[in-house]
Design a protein around this motif. Structure first.
Motif, short mmCIF file in Angstrom:
data_model
loop_
_atom_site.label_atom_id
_atom_site.label_comp_id
_atom_site.label_asym_id
_atom_site.label_seq_id
_atom_site.Cartn_x
_atom_site.Cartn_y
_atom_site.Cartn_z
N ALA A 63 1.01 -1.32 0.07
CA ALA A 63 0.29 0.04 0.03
C ALA A 63 1.23 0.99 0.15
N ALA A 64 2.08 1.52 0.81
CA ALA A 64 2.88 2.39 0.75
C ALA A 64 3.57 2.34 -0.90
N THR A 65 4.01 1.45 -0.73
CA THR A 65 4.64 1.42 -1.94
C THR A 65 3.59 2.38 -3.76
N ALA A 66 2.35 1.87 -3.70
CA ALA A 66 1.46 2.12 -4.80
C ALA A 66 0.60 3.64 -4.11
N PHE A 67 0.99 4.61 -2.80
CA PHE A 67 0.87 5.60 -2.23
C PHE A 67 1.82 6.90 -2.85
N ALA A 68 3.28 5.88 -3.24
CA ALA A 68 4.59 6.97 -3.40
C ALA A 68 4.30 6.78 -4.76
N GLY A 69 3.81 6.12 -5.67
CA GLY A 69 4.27 5.98 -7.13
C GLY A 69 2.41 7.33 -7.52
N VAL A 70 1.45 6.81 -6.79
CA VAL A 70 0.33 7.61 -7.29
C VAL A 70 0.81 9.55 -6.69
N LEU A 71 1.52 9.93 -5.96
CA LEU A 71 1.99 11.04 -5.55
C LEU A 71 3.09 11.18 -6.15
N MET A 72 3.85 10.53 -6.43
CA MET A 72 5.05 10.59 -7.83
C MET A 72 4.40 11.35 -9.42
N THR A 73 2.78 10.60 -8.89
CA THR A 73 2.70 10.93 -10.55
C THR A 73 2.08 12.45 -9.84
N VAL A 74 1.48 12.66 -9.53
CA VAL A 74 0.49 13.01 -9.03
C VAL A 74 1.71 15.38 -9.30
N LEU A 75 3.08 14.64 -8.68
CA LEU A 75 4.09 15.68 -7.97
C LEU A 75 4.59 15.87 -9.37
N LYS A 76 4.74 15.09 -10.60
CA LYS A 76 4.95 15.91 -11.84
C LYS A 76 4.85 16.23 -12.55
N SER A 77 3.35 16.33 -12.61
CA SER A 77 2.25 17.00 -12.92
C SER A 77 2.49 18.37 -13.40
N ASP A 78 2.37 19.11 -15.03
CA ASP A 78 2.86 20.92 -15.18
C ASP A 78 1.96 21.55 -13.91
N ALA A 79 0.69 21.03 -13.82
CA ALA A 79 -0.04 21.42 -13.37
C ALA A 79 0.67 22.41 -11.66
N ILE A 80 0.87 20.68 -11.21
CA ILE A 80 1.51 21.17 -9.41
C ILE A 80 3.00 21.42 -9.68
N LYS A 81 3.49 21.33 -10.31
CA LYS A 81 5.08 21.97 -10.79
C LYS A 81 4.57 23.41 -10.43
N THR A 82 3.55 24.07 -11.49
CA THR A 82 3.65 25.72 -11.08
C THR A 82 3.25 26.03 -10.23
N LEU A 83 2.69 25.51 -9.19
CA LEU A 83 1.80 25.89 -7.93
C LEU A 83 2.84 25.91 -7.07
N LEU A 84 3.49 24.74 -6.80
CA LEU A 84 4.60 24.50 -5.97
C LEU A 84 5.79 25.66 -6.54
N THR A 85 6.15 25.77 -7.61
CA THR A 85 6.83 27.03 -7.80
C THR A 85 6.84 28.00 -7.54
N ASN A 86 5.09 28.20 -7.96
CA ASN A 86 4.85 29.74 -6.92
C ASN A 86 4.36 29.89 -5.75
N ILE A 87 5.06 29.12 -4.64
CA ILE A 87 4.28 28.68 -3.38
C ILE A 87 5.74 29.06 -3.31
N VAL A 88 7.08 28.34 -3.85
CA VAL A 88 8.05 28.65 -3.05
C VAL A 88 8.47 30.44 -3.41
N LYS A 89 8.03 30.56 -4.53
CA LYS A 89 8.58 31.96 -4.65
C LYS A 89 7.63 33.36 -4.09
N ARG A 90 6.48 33.16 -4.04
CA ARG A 90 5.85 33.51 -2.56
C ARG A 90 6.85 34.03 -1.19
#
Length: 95
Positions: A63-90
């Motif tokens: 279950a932990a491995t499956a959750f990590a895989g889903v999390l990595m897929t979500v974090l690699k998406s362009d929308a999430i990258k942009t959102l995280l980059t903006n949070i760090v810049k602010r």
């Protein structure tokens, strides 16, 4: 039909020559088997859920491995990258 008795040079002749030794061998073999079975049963009774804990760990790891895989897929998406980059810049601009 003849009543031939076996001859045993080391002891008495008769039908039951060697029977005592064979019975002792059977007794010893049976005792060893019985003690082994008793030891196995005592070990199972002492820790009856040992295998269950191992299975639970395996399920949690899967279950932990499956959750990590889903999390990595979500974090690699362009929308999430942009959102995280903006949070760090602010955060850097505030300080």
């Amino acid at each position: 039909m003849s009543d031939v008795l076996p001859i045993n040079a080391d002891g008495p002749a008769g039908l039951f020559t060697g029977t005592k030794q064979r019975m002792m061998d059977l007794y010893v073999r049976g005792s060893c088997e019985l003690y082994g079975l008793d030891a196995k049963l005592r070990a199972l009774a002492a820790e009856p859920e040992e295998g269950a804990a191992t299975a639970e760990y395996a399920i949690v790891l899967i279950a932990a491995t499956a959750f990590a895989g889903v999390l990595m897929t979500v974090l690699k998406s362009d929308a999430i990258k942009t959102l995280l980059t903006n949070i760090v810049k602010r955060a850097l601009n505030v300080g």
